[in-house]
Design a protein around this motif. Structure first.
Motif, PDB file in Angstrom:
ATOM      1  N   MET A   1      -2.932  -7.832   0.483  1.00 28.27           N
ATOM      2  CA  MET A   1      -3.555  -7.268  -0.709  1.00 28.27           C
ATOM      3  C   MET A   1      -2.796  -7.750  -1.945  1.00 28.27           C
ATOM      4  SD  MET A   1      -4.246  -3.207  -1.574  1.00 28.27           S
ATOM      5  CE  MET A   1      -5.126  -2.952  -0.029  1.00 28.27           C
ATOM      6  N   LYS A   2      -3.532  -8.125  -2.968  1.00 22.56           N
ATOM      7  CA  LYS A   2      -2.907  -8.524  -4.226  1.00 22.56           C
ATOM      8  C   LYS A   2      -2.957  -7.340  -5.183  1.00 22.56           C
ATOM      9  CE  LYS A   2      -2.639 -12.109  -7.738  1.00 22.56           C
ATOM     10  NZ  LYS A   2      -3.205 -13.372  -8.279  1.00 22.56           N
ATOM     11  N   ILE A   3      -1.776  -6.947  -5.671  1.00 22.68           N
ATOM     12  CA  ILE A   3      -1.642  -5.704  -6.428  1.00 22.68           C
ATOM     13  C   ILE A   3      -1.010  -5.978  -7.784  1.00 22.68           C
ATOM     14  CG2 ILE A   3      -0.549  -3.421  -6.474  1.00 22.68           C
ATOM     15  CD1 ILE A   3      -0.550  -3.516  -3.390  1.00 22.68           C
ATOM     16  N   LEU A   4      -1.560  -5.341  -8.815  1.00 16.60           N
ATOM     17  CA  LEU A   4      -0.942  -5.344 -10.139  1.00 16.60           C
ATOM     18  C   LEU A   4      -0.274  -3.988 -10.336  1.00 16.60           C
ATOM     19  CD1 LEU A   4      -0.447  -6.542 -12.971  1.00 16.60           C
ATOM     20  CD2 LEU A   4      -2.651  -5.561 -13.665  1.00 16.60           C
ATOM     21  N   LEU A   5       1.016  -4.011 -10.652  1.00 16.96           N
ATOM     22  CA  LEU A   5       1.801  -2.786 -10.801  1.00 16.96           C
ATOM     23  C   LEU A   5       2.344  -2.699 -12.212  1.00 16.96           C
ATOM     24  CD1 LEU A   5       3.356  -0.303  -9.623  1.00 16.96           C
ATOM     25  CD2 LEU A   5       5.155  -1.916  -8.947  1.00 16.96           C
ATOM     26  N   THR A   6       2.114  -1.567 -12.883  1.00 19.49           N
ATOM     27  CA  THR A   6       2.782  -1.292 -14.152  1.00 19.49           C
ATOM     28  C   THR A   6       3.854  -0.231 -13.898  1.00 19.49           C
ATOM     29  OG1 THR A   6       1.461   0.590 -14.957  1.00 19.49           O
ATOM     30  CG2 THR A   6       0.520  -1.622 -15.238  1.00 19.49           C
ATOM     31  N   GLY A   7       4.921  -0.279 -14.694  1.00 15.01           N
ATOM     32  CA  GLY A   7       6.035   0.634 -14.460  1.00 15.01           C
ATOM     33  C   GLY A   7       6.873   0.232 -13.263  1.00 15.01           C
ATOM     34  N   GLY A   8       6.840  -1.024 -12.908  1.00 16.67           N
ATOM     35  CA  GLY A   8       7.520  -1.487 -11.691  1.00 16.67           C
ATOM     36  C   GLY A   8       9.031  -1.483 -11.772  1.00 16.67           C
ATOM     37  N   THR A   9       9.607  -1.465 -12.980  1.00 17.08           N
ATOM     38  CA  THR A   9      11.064  -1.446 -13.103  1.00 17.08           C
ATOM     39  C   THR A   9      11.597  -0.022 -13.281  1.00 17.08           C
ATOM     40  OG1 THR A   9      10.944  -1.792 -15.500  1.00 17.08           O
ATOM     41  CG2 THR A   9      11.121  -3.757 -14.096  1.00 17.08           C
ATOM     42  N   GLN A  25       1.155  -9.029  -2.030  1.00 20.79           N
ATOM     43  CA  GLN A  25       1.524  -9.895  -3.150  1.00 20.79           C
ATOM     44  C   GLN A  25       1.435  -9.046  -4.417  1.00 20.79           C
ATOM     45  OE1 GLN A  25      -0.924 -13.383  -3.553  1.00 20.79           O
ATOM     46  NE2 GLN A  25      -0.081 -13.932  -5.549  1.00 20.79           N
ATOM     47  N   VAL A  26       2.580  -8.809  -5.057  1.00 21.83           N
ATOM     48  CA  VAL A  26       2.625  -7.886  -6.186  1.00 21.83           C
ATOM     49  C   VAL A  26       2.992  -8.616  -7.474  1.00 21.83           C
ATOM     50  CG1 VAL A  26       3.581  -5.726  -7.059  1.00 21.83           C
ATOM     51  CG2 VAL A  26       3.371  -6.083  -4.588  1.00 21.83           C
ATOM     52  N   GLN A  54      -7.905 -12.377 -18.664  1.00 24.85           N
ATOM     53  CA  GLN A  54      -9.277 -12.193 -19.128  1.00 24.85           C
ATOM     54  C   GLN A  54      -9.982 -11.072 -18.379  1.00 24.85           C
ATOM     55  OE1 GLN A  54     -11.071 -16.091 -18.695  1.00 24.85           O
ATOM     56  NE2 GLN A  54     -10.481 -16.665 -20.786  1.00 24.85           N
ATOM     57  N   ASP A  55      -9.573 -10.844 -17.145  1.00 20.47           N
ATOM     58  CA  ASP A  55     -10.101  -9.760 -16.326  1.00 20.47           C
ATOM     59  C   ASP A  55      -9.113  -9.523 -15.190  1.00 20.47           C
ATOM     60  OD1 ASP A  55     -10.683 -11.589 -14.131  1.00 20.47           O
ATOM     61  OD2 ASP A  55     -12.417 -12.251 -15.298  1.00 20.47           O
ATOM     62  N   LEU A  56      -9.470  -8.628 -14.284  1.00 20.61           N
ATOM     63  CA  LEU A  56      -8.592  -8.328 -13.152  1.00 20.61           C
ATOM     64  C   LEU A  56      -9.259  -8.667 -11.825  1.00 20.61           C
ATOM     65  CD1 LEU A  56      -7.039  -4.901 -14.294  1.00 20.61           C
ATOM     66  CD2 LEU A  56      -6.145  -7.225 -14.624  1.00 20.61           C
ATOM     67  N   ASP A  57     -10.162  -9.623 -11.853  1.00 19.74           N
ATOM     68  CA  ASP A  57     -10.906  -9.974 -10.642  1.00 19.74           C
ATOM     69  C   ASP A  57     -10.013 -10.510  -9.519  1.00 19.74           C
ATOM     70  OD1 ASP A  57     -13.112  -9.205 -12.016  1.00 19.74           O
ATOM     71  OD2 ASP A  57     -14.203 -11.097 -11.839  1.00 19.74           O
ATOM     72  N   GLY A  58      -8.854 -11.041  -9.865  1.00 20.34           N
ATOM     73  CA  GLY A  58      -7.976 -11.587  -8.832  1.00 20.34           C
ATOM     74  C   GLY A  58      -7.172 -10.544  -8.075  1.00 20.34           C
ATOM     75  N   PHE A  59      -7.280  -9.283  -8.482  1.00 25.69           N
ATOM     76  CA  PHE A  59      -6.476  -8.232  -7.867  1.00 25.69           C
ATOM     77  C   PHE A  59      -7.336  -7.310  -7.003  1.00 25.69           C
ATOM     78  CE2 PHE A  59      -4.118  -9.438 -11.680  1.00 25.69           C
ATOM     79  CZ  PHE A  59      -2.847  -9.622 -11.152  1.00 25.69           C
ATOM     80  N   LEU A 211      -3.880   3.902  -1.098  1.00 21.43           N
ATOM     81  CA  LEU A 211      -4.316   2.504  -1.040  1.00 21.43           C
ATOM     82  C   LEU A 211      -5.139   2.243   0.212  1.00 21.43           C
ATOM     83  CD1 LEU A 211      -1.197   0.359  -2.090  1.00 21.43           C
ATOM     84  CD2 LEU A 211      -3.372   0.511  -3.316  1.00 21.43           C
ATOM     85  N   ASP A 212      -4.737   2.844   1.310  1.00 21.45           N
ATOM     86  CA  ASP A 212      -5.314   2.518   2.619  1.00 21.45           C
ATOM     87  C   ASP A 212      -6.471   3.419   3.031  1.00 21.45           C
ATOM     88  OD1 ASP A 212      -3.493   0.474   2.885  1.00 21.45           O
ATOM     89  OD2 ASP A 212      -2.064   1.657   4.047  1.00 21.45           O
ATOM     90  N   HIS A 213      -6.807   4.418   2.224  1.00 20.38           N
ATOM     91  CA  HIS A 213      -7.876   5.352   2.598  1.00 20.38           C
ATOM     92  C   HIS A 213      -8.996   5.312   1.560  1.00 20.38           C
ATOM     93  CE1 HIS A 213      -4.819   6.781   5.380  1.00 20.38           C
ATOM     94  NE2 HIS A 213      -5.762   7.456   6.008  1.00 20.38           N
ATOM     95  N   PRO A 214     -10.005   4.490   1.802  1.00 22.35           N
ATOM     96  CA  PRO A 214     -11.066   4.287   0.807  1.00 22.35           C
ATOM     97  C   PRO A 214     -11.907   5.526   0.538  1.00 22.35           C
ATOM     98  CG  PRO A 214     -11.598   3.174   2.868  1.00 22.35           C
ATOM     99  CD  PRO A 214     -10.184   3.622   2.985  1.00 22.35           C
ATOM    100  N   GLU A 215     -11.793   6.545   1.362  1.00 23.12           N
ATOM    101  CA  GLU A 215     -12.543   7.776   1.113  1.00 23.12           C
ATOM    102  C   GLU A 215     -11.873   8.651   0.053  1.00 23.12           C
ATOM    103  OE1 GLU A 215      -9.550   8.858   4.292  1.00 23.12           O
ATOM    104  OE2 GLU A 215     -10.752   7.105   3.727  1.00 23.12           O
ATOM    105  N   CYS A 216     -10.632   8.329  -0.326  1.00 21.59           N
ATOM    106  CA  CYS A 216      -9.889   9.146  -1.292  1.00 21.59           C
ATOM    107  C   CYS A 216     -10.182   8.704  -2.718  1.00 21.59           C
ATOM    108  CB  CYS A 216      -8.381   9.039  -1.028  1.00 21.59           C
ATOM    109  SG  CYS A 216      -7.847   9.809   0.516  1.00 21.59           S
ATOM    110  N   ARG A 217     -10.548   9.647  -3.547  1.00 23.51           N
ATOM    111  CA  ARG A 217     -10.738   9.373  -4.969  1.00 23.51           C
ATOM    112  C   ARG A 217     -10.626  10.685  -5.736  1.00 23.51           C
ATOM    113  NH1 ARG A 217     -15.929   6.162  -4.616  1.00 23.51           N
ATOM    114  NH2 ARG A 217     -15.471   5.607  -6.772  1.00 23.51           N
ATOM    115  N   GLY A 218     -10.323  10.586  -7.017  1.00 18.83           N
ATOM    116  CA  GLY A 218     -10.151  11.778  -7.838  1.00 18.83           C
ATOM    117  C   GLY A 218      -8.692  12.171  -7.968  1.00 18.83           C
ATOM    118  N   ALA A 219      -8.456  13.430  -8.359  1.00 19.48           N
ATOM    119  CA  ALA A 219      -7.106  13.909  -8.648  1.00 19.48           C
ATOM    120  C   ALA A 219      -6.425  14.459  -7.397  1.00 19.48           C
ATOM    121  CB  ALA A 219      -7.165  14.986  -9.714  1.00 19.48           C
ATOM    122  N   PHE A 220      -5.123  14.147  -7.274  1.00 17.67           N
ATOM    123  CA  PHE A 220      -4.305  14.634  -6.162  1.00 17.67           C
ATOM    124  C   PHE A 220      -2.984  15.154  -6.716  1.00 17.67           C
ATOM    125  CE2 PHE A 220      -7.151  11.508  -4.402  1.00 17.67           C
ATOM    126  CZ  PHE A 220      -7.546  12.042  -3.185  1.00 17.67           C
TER     127      PHE A 220
END
Length: 302
Positions: A1-9, A25-26, A54-59, A211-220
């Motif tokens: 999986m290709k992931i974009l992470l903010t706050g990584g440091t 790949q992060v 230009q977009d985030l299609d690669g992630f 990340l691994d559970h596509p049925e999860c969405r919303g607030a946790f």
């Protein structure tokens, strides 16, 4: 999986990276690429600005943890603005880039905090609890609204409302330890206010779970299932360190030193991770005693 992470440091981001990098790949978004290389290694791709994209299609996924620490400084008008815009601007820009593409990331996991609920007293808080309007709620509400604008058929959005994250490398615990190790630790204010906490390894594991559970969405709610009072937290921490527990920081002194920001520590929320548990997530550190002993064990050997 290709992931974009903010706050990584940051405190959580660094621990999360140690789990992501062997399997994914992060790319890490940071205004200081040198900091990324110093803290995370030179094999990490550092992106200095979202203007370079230009977009985030690669992630495949975006994990958004960026934001000015909310409890580090007195809340002057300028500091409040930094707290808000450090969260809102980057989230708004990420969502705009997701909308700009044809194949946006399948999931956006975006940070939030239990401050969303405001002060709640002894009430048991779940994801549907009506919030108390105040600054911490206003910050989180707008932050979440911006992230949720990416939710749709192609992208699911998960919001993680973090409690106090316990880890030896940083966060609130690192600030508490010097006084407790000297035997000068104690609760803040009345000590009756609730503190909702979570071990940093459980934060990492729940991000991986979402990340691994596509049925999860919303607030946790990202908190352990055992919220405790300030007095209970302080007593347990002192006991784990084998130190005395008699000091107390009066509320008036906290307000004198920190003004409005002191309310974060003098009020609280008794938060339960209802939706995470319903989704099947299991906490590795569900109790405070176990979480603190694991966190402090390397320090106790020195």
């Amino acid at each position: 999986m290709k992931i974009l992470l903010t706050g990584g440091t940051g405190f959580v981001g660094r621990r999360l990276m140690s789990h992501l990098r062997p399997h994914h790949q992060v790319s890490v978004l940071s205004r200081s690429p040198n900091k990324v290389y110093q803290r995370l290694g030179h094999d990490i791709e550092a992106i200095a600005s979202l203007d370079d994209l230009q977009d985030l299609d690669g992630f495949d996924a975006v994990i958004n943890l960026a934001g000015e620490p909310i409890a580090d400084k007195r809340w002057s008008p300028a500091q409040k603005e930094r707290i808000c815009h450090s969260r809102w601007r980057i989230t708004e820009r990420l969502v705009a880039l997701m909308h700009a593409g044809r194949r946006p990331p399948r999931v956006l996991i975006s940070g939030s905090a239990v401050g969303f609920y405001g002060r709640q007293g002894d009430t048991l808080v779940d994801e549907d609890t009506h919030p108390h309007p105040e600054f911490s709620h206003d910050v989180c509400q707008r932050w979440e609204q911006l992230a949720l604008s990416a939710d749709g058929e192609q992208t699911r959005v998960c919001l993680i409302r973090l409690g106090v994250v316990l880890g030896a490398e940083g966060g609130a615990l690192a600030k508490m330890l010097p006084s407790y190790r000297l035997g000068l630790g104690g609760p803040i204010g009345s000590g009756r206010q609730y503190l909702s906490w979570i071990h940093i390894e459980d934060v990492v594991n729940l991000v991986l779970f979402l990340l691994d559970h596509p049925e999860c969405r919303g607030a946790f709610n990202a908190t352990a299932p055992e919220p405790v009072t300030q007095a209970q937290f302080s007593k347990t921490l002192a006991a784990c360190l084998g130190k005395l527990h008699f000091a107390r920081i009066p509320g008036w002194l906290m307000r004198l030193l920190f003004g409005e920001m002191a309310d974060l520590l003098l009020t609280g929320q008794r938060v339960m991770p209802v939706r995470l548990q319903q989704a099947g997530f299991h906490f590795r550190y569900p109790t405070l005693d176990k979480a603190l002993k694991e966190t402090l064990s390397p320090l106790l050997k020195t």
